[in-house]
Design an enzyme around this catalytic site. Structure first.
Site, PDB file in Angstrom:
ATOM      1  N   ALA A   1       0.828  -1.200   0.000  1.00  0.00           N
ATOM      2  CA  ALA A   1       0.000   0.000   0.000  1.00  0.00           C
ATOM      3  C   ALA A   1       0.868   1.258   0.000  1.00  0.00           C
ATOM      4  O   ALA A   1       0.503   2.278  -0.597  1.00  0.00           O
ATOM      5  CB  ALA A   1      -0.924   0.006   1.213  1.00  0.00           C
ATOM      6  N   THR A   2       2.022   1.183   0.652  1.00  0.00           N
ATOM      7  CA  THR A   2       2.929   2.338   0.661  1.00  0.00           C
ATOM      8  C   THR A   2       3.356   2.695  -0.747  1.00  0.00           C
ATOM      9  O   THR A   2       3.380   3.881  -1.123  1.00  0.00           O
ATOM     10  CB  THR A   2       4.147   2.042   1.542  1.00  0.00           C
ATOM     11  OG1 THR A   2       3.727   1.885   2.892  1.00  0.00           O
ATOM     12  CG2 THR A   2       5.166   3.169   1.456  1.00  0.00           C
TER      13      THR A   2
ATOM     14  N   GLN B   1      -7.472  -0.251   5.939  1.00  0.00           N
ATOM     15  CA  GLN B   1      -8.182  -0.835   7.080  1.00  0.00           C
ATOM     16  C   GLN B   1      -9.670  -1.043   6.807  1.00  0.00           C
ATOM     17  O   GLN B   1     -10.389  -1.577   7.668  1.00  0.00           O
ATOM     18  CB  GLN B   1      -8.006   0.063   8.318  1.00  0.00           C
ATOM     19  CG  GLN B   1      -6.578   0.256   8.757  1.00  0.00           C
ATOM     20  CD  GLN B   1      -5.956  -0.992   9.355  1.00  0.00           C
ATOM     21  OE1 GLN B   1      -6.655  -1.899   9.801  1.00  0.00           O
ATOM     22  NE2 GLN B   1      -4.623  -1.045   9.380  1.00  0.00           N
TER      23      GLN B   1
ATOM     24  N   THR C   1       8.231  -7.244 -12.387  1.00  0.00           N
ATOM     25  CA  THR C   1       7.563  -8.531 -12.570  1.00  0.00           C
ATOM     26  C   THR C   1       6.648  -8.821 -11.390  1.00  0.00           C
ATOM     27  O   THR C   1       7.071  -8.770 -10.234  1.00  0.00           O
ATOM     28  CB  THR C   1       8.605  -9.662 -12.690  1.00  0.00           C
ATOM     29  OG1 THR C   1       9.466  -9.385 -13.802  1.00  0.00           O
ATOM     30  CG2 THR C   1       7.935 -11.007 -12.896  1.00  0.00           C
TER      31      THR C   1
ATOM     32  N   CYS D   1       3.895   0.739  12.596  1.00  0.00           N
ATOM     33  CA  CYS D   1       4.923   1.545  11.930  1.00  0.00           C
ATOM     34  C   CYS D   1       5.633   2.479  12.900  1.00  0.00           C
ATOM     35  O   CYS D   1       6.752   2.900  12.656  1.00  0.00           O
ATOM     36  CB  CYS D   1       4.305   2.349  10.793  1.00  0.00           C
ATOM     37  SG  CYS D   1       3.506   1.329   9.546  1.00  0.00           S
TER      38      CYS D   1
END
Length: 358
Positions: free
Chosen positions: A72-73, A168, A222, A304
């Site tokens: 997601a980052t 979330q 890839t 995090c």
């Protein structure tokens, strides 16, 4: 061990594991093919990715396309950096660091306020040159649900794009309309190492990582058929089980609130995903509690930020003092959490707090 850290990551669904195995061990002779190769093994791998793309897309609003990423980052970086230059990016004060740090790194960044319950009001003022608004759908630390649909309308009125971090929310709630939406597989019982960016039809992005342009010409690299297939299977299970999962979480929430009634709740009780229970107890030494309750896997904040020594920016944004924030813990639960585990965890945590005299 009792795992109560679902906001950090979720257990892998058996269906996702099964879907991954063919592309890990070479079942039927095609499991290790490069999905971007033109031969039969490559086409087989590519077909698996396209099946997964449809499975993941089924939980998004209509009228958009999916680009697979490594996380997601990465998806957030592609959305923020690739959506244009110049102008101001407006972000809620409780966004994930991936949004806050990326927006702050590329130019003017305007912080949108949240109230004491952790909700970001769309009626607040925006800079005149706002080009992108970033407000997540469900907060990762306190679980508050944001008025994402209203934020999309606000962005349209301002002539801006709207990016929604739905990490979330995906697989738990219906996703709100947006221009760009990011998700991560391991937050809905898929594998780690794969995420996705949903792009509304007509929204153009500039590639941020050059190379082969394998994903729609804007994301090079890839793809892993195993990871993507696992993500797709997890999405399909989430679609089938969404109502049952939500009902199960509600039962666990009610039990946890009753069993931990002496703890104060951080964030809204109603505008919230009830699989997130962020609590505080005055005078609590969280590090000692973690040491004393080693059988319970919980968090002192978002994964995090854990170990950084910094006060949670989310808890600070809702008005908690540094001391109150450091007296807080986060419990996350979901599909595979049992009532027995909730009851035992509450007993251990309550006993741990009482042993400290708080």
């Amino acid at each position: 061990m009792i795992y109560l850290d679902y906001q950090a990551t979720t257990p892998l669904a058996p269906e996702a594991r099964e879907a991954m195995l063919q592309w890990l061990d070479g079942t039927d002779g095609g499991g290790f093919g490069n999905p971007h190769s033109p031969h039969r093994m490559g086409r087989q791998a590519r077909a698996a990715i396209e099946v997964a793309r449809d499975q993941v897309a089924a939980l998004f609003p209509p009228g958009g396309s999916i680009v697979f990423t490594g996380s997601a980052t990465e998806a957030i970086n592609l959305a923020i950096r690739g959506s244009g230059a110049g102008g101001t990016v407006a972000v809620s004060a409780i966004e994930h660091a991936a949004v806050l740090d990326t927006a702050g790194a590329i130019g003017p960044c305007h912080r949108l306020k949240v109230d004491g319950k952790g909700v970001c009001d769309p009626d607040q003022a925006l800079p005149a040159d706002t080009r992108l608004i970033c407000v997540m759908q469900v907060n990762n630390e306190i679980g508050t649900i944001q008025p994402a649909g209203r934020w999309h309308g606000r962005a349209q009125d301002a002539g801006a794009l709207y990016l929604c971090d739905a990490v979330q929310a995906y697989g738990k709630l219906l996703l709100a309309d947006a221009d760009l939406i990011t998700i991560s597989a391991h937050k809905f019982h898929g594998p780690k190492g794969v995420g996705a960016l949903w792009i509304r039809d007509g929204v153009k992005l500039t590639a941020q990582m050059t190379g082969g342009g394998q994903e729609a010409g804007i994301r090079s690299g890839t793809l892993s058929p195993a990871l993507v297939a696992g993500m797709g299977a997890a999405a399909a299970v989430a679609a089938q089980r969404m109502d049952d999962d939500r009902a199960h979480v509600e039962r666990l929430w009610k039990a946890a609130r009753r069993l931990m009634a002496d703890w104060d709740l951080n964030g809204s009780e109603m505008d919230r995903w009830h699989g997130n229970l962020n609590l505080r107890r005055e005078g609590l030494d969280v590090n000692r509690l973690m040491n004393d309750c080693r059988e319970v896997m919980f968090s002192a904040g978002s994964a995090c930020a854990s170990g950084s020594g910094r006060t949670s920016h989310v808890l600070a944004a809702i008005g908690l003092t540094t001391r109150e924030a450091k007296n807080s813990i986060r419990l996350g639960f979901g599909r595979y959490t049992t009532m027995v585990q909730i009851e035992e965890a509450a007993r251990l945590l309550n006993e741990g707090a009482e042993a400290q005299g708080v």
